[in-house]
Design an enzyme around this catalytic site. Sequence first.
Site, short mmCIF file in Angstrom:
data_model
loop_
_atom_site.label_atom_id
_atom_site.label_comp_id
_atom_site.label_asym_id
_atom_site.label_seq_id
_atom_site.Cartn_x
_atom_site.Cartn_y
_atom_site.Cartn_z
N ALA A 101 -0.08 5.90 5.57
CA ALA A 101 -1.11 5.34 4.76
C ALA A 101 -2.16 6.20 4.37
O ALA A 101 -2.30 7.45 5.02
CB ALA A 101 -1.79 4.33 5.66
N ASP A 102 -2.73 5.94 3.20
CA ASP A 102 -3.80 7.05 2.83
C ASP A 102 -4.96 5.71 2.22
O ASP A 102 -4.66 4.94 1.36
CB ASP A 102 -3.47 7.96 1.73
CG ASP A 102 -4.52 8.81 1.24
OD1 ASP A 102 -4.82 9.69 2.08
OD2 ASP A 102 -5.13 8.52 0.20
N THR A 103 -6.17 6.16 2.36
CA THR A 103 -7.32 5.25 1.86
C THR A 103 -8.34 6.16 0.88
O THR A 103 -8.74 7.13 1.46
CB THR A 103 -8.24 4.55 3.15
OG1 THR A 103 -7.23 4.19 3.90
CG2 THR A 103 -9.34 3.65 2.74
N GLY B 55 -3.17 2.88 0.26
CA GLY B 55 -1.88 2.89 -0.07
C GLY B 55 -0.88 3.07 1.23
O GLY B 55 -1.20 3.79 2.21
#
Length: 195
Positions: free
Chosen positions: A76-78, A113
Site C-alpha cells: 500500500a501507499d498513501t 493505493g
Amino acid sequence: MSSIILASQSPRRKQLLEWAEIDFEVIVKATDEVYPPNLSVEDVPVYIAREKALAVQTFAQTVYHAEHRKEIIIAADTVVVLDDRIIGKPADRQEAIATLTSLSGKAHRVITGVVILEGKKEIAFADITKVWFHELTQAQIEFYIDKYQPYDKAGAYGIQDWIGVVGIKAIEGDFYNVMGLPISRVVQQLQLLKN
C-alpha cells in the site's frame, strides 16, 4: 499453504492487519517512490504500491521457491492531496509546519493505493477519504510536530494521534484508510482470493 506478506514497514498497517486477526509476515524491499508524471493523483499511490509488491514478490520467489508455498503480497501507499497537489512526507520541522498550516481550516483527500498479488493474479484499487481540519493555531501545530514528530507520515499528521482528536472536524469515508490501509476492503479482497 498460502502465506500473507505485508510489503510495508508502516507500524500502522501492521497494527491494522493484526486487528483484523490476519496471520502475516513483513518483508520490505526498497523501491524508489517515483512515478510517471502523467499519472492522475488517484493512480500514483496504486503505481507505487505495485512497485513495492512486485519487488517483494521477486524476492519471495527466490527465497521461498518451494512449490507447496504460495504468497499473497499486500502493498500500500498513501498520499495526501490538497487542491490536486500531492503532499508527501515532510523532510524537516519547517516543512511539517508549512504542510499543517496549508491543511488548516480546509478539506483534503487521503488516497491509499492497495495492490494484492497472488502469483500472476493482481487486485489493485485506490480508496479515498475526505478529511476536514479545524483552523489550527500556530501553537497547536508546533506542539504536535515537536511532540509527535510526524516525519514518516504523508501530510505531516496521523489521524490516530493527538492532532486527529483535536484538529479534525469531519471525515467522509474510511477512517482506517487515513491511517494507511482501508482494512475492511482489504479483508473482503482476501476473502475473494480464497473463494
